[in-house]
Design a protein around this motif. Structure first.
Motif, PDB file in Angstrom:
ATOM      1  N   ARG A 147      68.994   4.972  58.080  1.00 35.05           N
ATOM      2  CA  ARG A 147      69.190   3.612  58.614  1.00 35.05           C
ATOM      3  C   ARG A 147      69.451   3.647  60.113  1.00 35.05           C
ATOM      4  NH1 ARG A 147      73.130   1.431  53.757  1.00 35.05           N
ATOM      5  NH2 ARG A 147      71.473   0.862  52.274  1.00 35.05           N
ATOM      6  N   ASN A 148      70.300   4.580  60.554  1.00 33.71           N
ATOM      7  CA  ASN A 148      70.603   4.695  61.984  1.00 33.71           C
ATOM      8  C   ASN A 148      69.350   5.069  62.771  1.00 33.71           C
ATOM      9  OD1 ASN A 148      73.289   4.108  61.514  1.00 33.71           O
ATOM     10  ND2 ASN A 148      73.928   6.242  61.420  1.00 33.71           N
ATOM     11  N   ALA A 149      68.549   6.002  62.204  1.00 33.30           N
ATOM     12  CA  ALA A 149      67.322   6.417  62.892  1.00 33.30           C
ATOM     13  C   ALA A 149      66.326   5.269  62.975  1.00 33.30           C
ATOM     14  CB  ALA A 149      66.705   7.610  62.165  1.00 33.30           C
ATOM     15  N   LEU A 150      66.214   4.478  61.904  1.00 35.64           N
ATOM     16  CA  LEU A 150      65.310   3.323  61.929  1.00 35.64           C
ATOM     17  C   LEU A 150      65.757   2.302  62.966  1.00 35.64           C
ATOM     18  CD1 LEU A 150      64.721   2.839  58.092  1.00 35.64           C
ATOM     19  CD2 LEU A 150      63.009   3.546  59.783  1.00 35.64           C
ATOM     20  N   ALA A 151      67.083   2.099  63.070  1.00 37.06           N
ATOM     21  CA  ALA A 151      67.586   1.143  64.061  1.00 37.06           C
ATOM     22  C   ALA A 151      67.300   1.624  65.472  1.00 37.06           C
ATOM     23  CB  ALA A 151      69.092   0.942  63.855  1.00 37.06           C
ATOM     24  N   ILE A 154      72.111  10.941  53.822  1.00 38.14           N
ATOM     25  CA  ILE A 154      70.726  10.847  54.306  1.00 38.14           C
ATOM     26  C   ILE A 154      70.317   9.390  54.493  1.00 38.14           C
ATOM     27  CG2 ILE A 154      68.348  11.092  53.480  1.00 38.14           C
ATOM     28  CD1 ILE A 154      69.313  13.486  54.962  1.00 38.14           C
ATOM     29  N   VAL A 155      70.680   8.537  53.537  1.00 41.57           N
ATOM     30  CA  VAL A 155      70.344   7.108  53.658  1.00 41.57           C
ATOM     31  C   VAL A 155      71.019   6.517  54.891  1.00 41.57           C
ATOM     32  CG1 VAL A 155      70.692   4.847  52.592  1.00 41.57           C
ATOM     33  CG2 VAL A 155      69.895   6.761  51.206  1.00 41.57           C
ATOM     34  N   LYS A 156      72.268   6.885  55.131  1.00 44.26           N
ATOM     35  CA  LYS A 156      72.977   6.379  56.308  1.00 44.26           C
ATOM     36  C   LYS A 156      72.292   6.842  57.596  1.00 44.26           C
ATOM     37  CE  LYS A 156      77.537   6.307  58.467  1.00 44.26           C
ATOM     38  NZ  LYS A 156      78.954   6.755  58.373  1.00 44.26           N
TER      39      LYS A 156
END
Length: 599
Positions: free
Chosen positions: A536-540, A531-533
């Motif tokens: 991070r991808n979604a935020l980027a 989920i954290v990974k």
């Protein structure tokens, strides 16, 4: 009586001359190459080639992907790995990983990798042969400029399959238009100082001068055959993940030849070799390790040149004529013994001196001489000689991969029993059909159809994917696909050899391991790491597209009291029910995860 004897010897000499011409033609045209390969493969499996402890392969395996994430791994991890290996003071490190383009999203990762390569000072990087996506033109893919400058040397990693779809040899020099790049193994030996350039080349076959000077042609030089180790022996391997996580002490790499590359299913090559019958095909990095193992021991096998084959064949035919007697049957035993002598000497030449002489031309010459001297047997045994095509199929049956030969239009010429199993068709049914009609391949990740016809037409770049195959019987497989174009000689049209390796079990195991490592055991939802990974991808992506992102955290109140009052089993059922309801309601619209062990 004397006239009759002279007549017999005259006929014998004419027959000998005819056999010599036939042997020269068969050698020049490689008529019996597949039978020669069958004998070579049988011999090479019997030779006990030692495996050096000085060679270590760091593998990007299923464990690495499950632990560190999907491929491609961030380049900062490669830099970190290289720093850990450098601490152990290796003799040389080869990274069989393509870095042809800078990482525009993470330039700092590139800087870290360049610095790690420079700090080591003994890193060899690969030169890869690729096709442009817009056409059939070839190109050399080199590391991006800053990384190329930091490397100690470059080496090509091109592997050519033979007409039967098996890789037996390597070329110590190769390149586009000119063979200027040493093989990765030779570049490593040079950097380590065990085979300096002043020493020249290891024993190898010399390629004739090219008469065709056409541009955009991959040129090869200095052919060698690979002394693969016997079954049960292998190069030392360490998982990339174990090295990164510090489970491998740095002194494990002291004064070692270290190769880093992908071995996980779906990454890189799956290369059939003469030892594939004893196990799975090898990856590209393992193949290069086998070349290095032979090179460091000076055990690389040299194919006897065509000119020397002419000389050997002429001497053996002369010996056969001397053994012949026009009357009586004593000479037959000598000729029969000569068959065994040829095979025995050939094995001795291979195992003891490292030279390979293709014996089938001579064996056929001996049999033909026997038949011509005994005409009453000629009719019965001629049909055996003309079944060479059927006999050569044994070589294809002996390996565990599907081997399919295609013409230049992508129509099937023939394939082996494993190809029959994967396609659900017999060889007779499939012959002449377009390859895409027989093998319906799709990309495993998105279900998109993969067109082999487009690849053969030069419309696709090089690919290394595990593809899904569904055959005419409804059976489904995960297969690794390798294609190799075999140029036509003497006016013949080119053919393409396609090798399909069934990696269904490996792919399922890798998927299961990855799923287990990234999902909660109880609710089967993505765990905190995944989920954290994804977050991070979604935020980027959101930052790149100028959009906002919503994160919702749900907590079950008084969950601990439910566990205390009704028991852990009831609490587990509650968590599973909540997870199922969220998944059913939200579907694939959002990412749902389970953080922590309880509510």
């Amino acid at each position: 009586m004397a006239d009759r004897r002279r007549k017999d010897w005259g006929v014998t000499l004419v027959l000998g001359a005819a056999l010599l011409l036939l042997a020269m033609a068969a050698t020049w045209q490689s008529w019996f190459s597949e039978l020669d390969n069958l004998i070579y493969d049988s011999f090479i499996r019997q030779i006990n080639t030692p495996v050096l402890d000085d060679i270590v392969v760091v593998t990007i395996d299923s464990k690495t992907l499950a632990t560190l994430g999907r491929w491609p791994l961030p380049r900062k991890l490669h830099a970190e790995l290289l720093e850990k290996i450098t601490e152990g003071k290796p003799a040389v490190v080869a990274m069989d990983i393509i870095f042809s383009e800078p990482d525009l999203q993470h330039p700092q990762y590139d800087r870290e990798l360049v610095e790690s390569v420079r700090n080591n000072g003994r890193v060899v990087l690969p030169v890869v042969l690729e096709r442009y996506s817009s056409g059939p033109e070839l190109r050399e893919s080199l590391p991006f400029p800053e990384l190329r400058k930091a490397a100690a040397a470059l080496g090509h990693v091109h592997i050519e399959l033979e007409a039967d779809g098996i890789a037996r040899s390597a070329f110590l020099m190769a390149g586009l238009d000119r063979p200027v790049w040493p093989a990765l193994s030779l570049a490593m030996a040079r950097v380590a100082g065990d085979w300096p350039e002043s020493k020249g080349f290891p024993r190898s076959g010399k390629t004739p001068v090219y008469t065709d000077t056409s541009p955009n042609v991959w040129r090869v030089h200095r052919q060698v055959l690979i002394p693969f180790p016997a079954s049960g022996k292998d190069i030392s391997k360490l998982s990339y993940a174990d090295v990164i996580n510090g489970d491998i002490p740095a002194n494990r790499f002291y004064n070692k030849y270290v190769l880093i590359g992908a071995t996980a299913a779906g990454l890189g090559d799956n290369i059939p070799t003469p030892i594939s019958a004893h196990g799975r095909p090898v990856s590209g990095v393992e193949f290069n390790a086998y070349v290095l193992n032979g090179l460091l021991q000076d055990r690389l096998i040299v194919p006897v040149s065509v000119q020397w084959q002419y000389i050997f064949n002429a001497l053996l035919i002369l010996l056969m004529l001397l053994l012949y007697r026009p009357r009586g049957w004593g000479w037959v035993y000598g000729i029969s013994l000569l068959l065994l002598i040829v095979l025995g000497m050939d094995y001795l030449l291979l195992s003891g001196f490292g030279y390979w002489y293709p014996p089938v031309v001579m064996l056929v010459s001996i049999v033909l001489f026997f038949l011509a001297a005994n005409g009453h047997l000629l009719r019965k045994l001629l049909r055996v000689l003309f079944e060479e095509r059927r006999l050569s199929q044994t070589a294809l049956t002996a390996i565990g991969e599907a081997v399919i030969r295609l013409d230049e239009r992508g129509h099937i010429l023939k394939f082996n029993p494993m190809a029959e199993k994967l396609s659900g068709m017999s060889s007779v049914e499939a012959e002449g059909k377009e390859v895409d009609d027989v093998f319906r391949l799709v990309y495993s990740d998105n279900g998109r159809r993969f067109s082999l016809q487009h690849y053969l037409a030069g419309e696709h770049a090089d690919f290394h994917h595990v593809l899904a195959l569904k055959n005419s019987q409804g059976d489904e497989y995960q297969v690794s696909v390798a294609l190799s174009t075999v140029p036509g000689g003497n006016g013949d049209r080119r053919t393409t050899v396609m090798v399909l390796s069934d990696v269904t079990k490996e792919h399922a195991l890798a998927s299961e391991v990855t799923h287990r490592e990234t999902h909660n055991v109880l609710t089967d939802l993505p765990n905190q790491d995944l989920i954290v990974k994804r977050l991070r991808n979604a935020l980027a992506r959101a930052a790149m597209n100028g959009k906002s992102l919503a994160v919702v955290y749900l907590d079950i109140d008084y969950f601990s009291k439910i566990n205390e009052a009704r028991g852990i089993e009831v609490g587990n059922h509650l968590l599973q029910a909540v997870a199922d309801k969220l998944s059913d309601f939200l579907g694939e619209k959002v990412d749902i995860g389970h953080i922590g062990g309880g509510g």
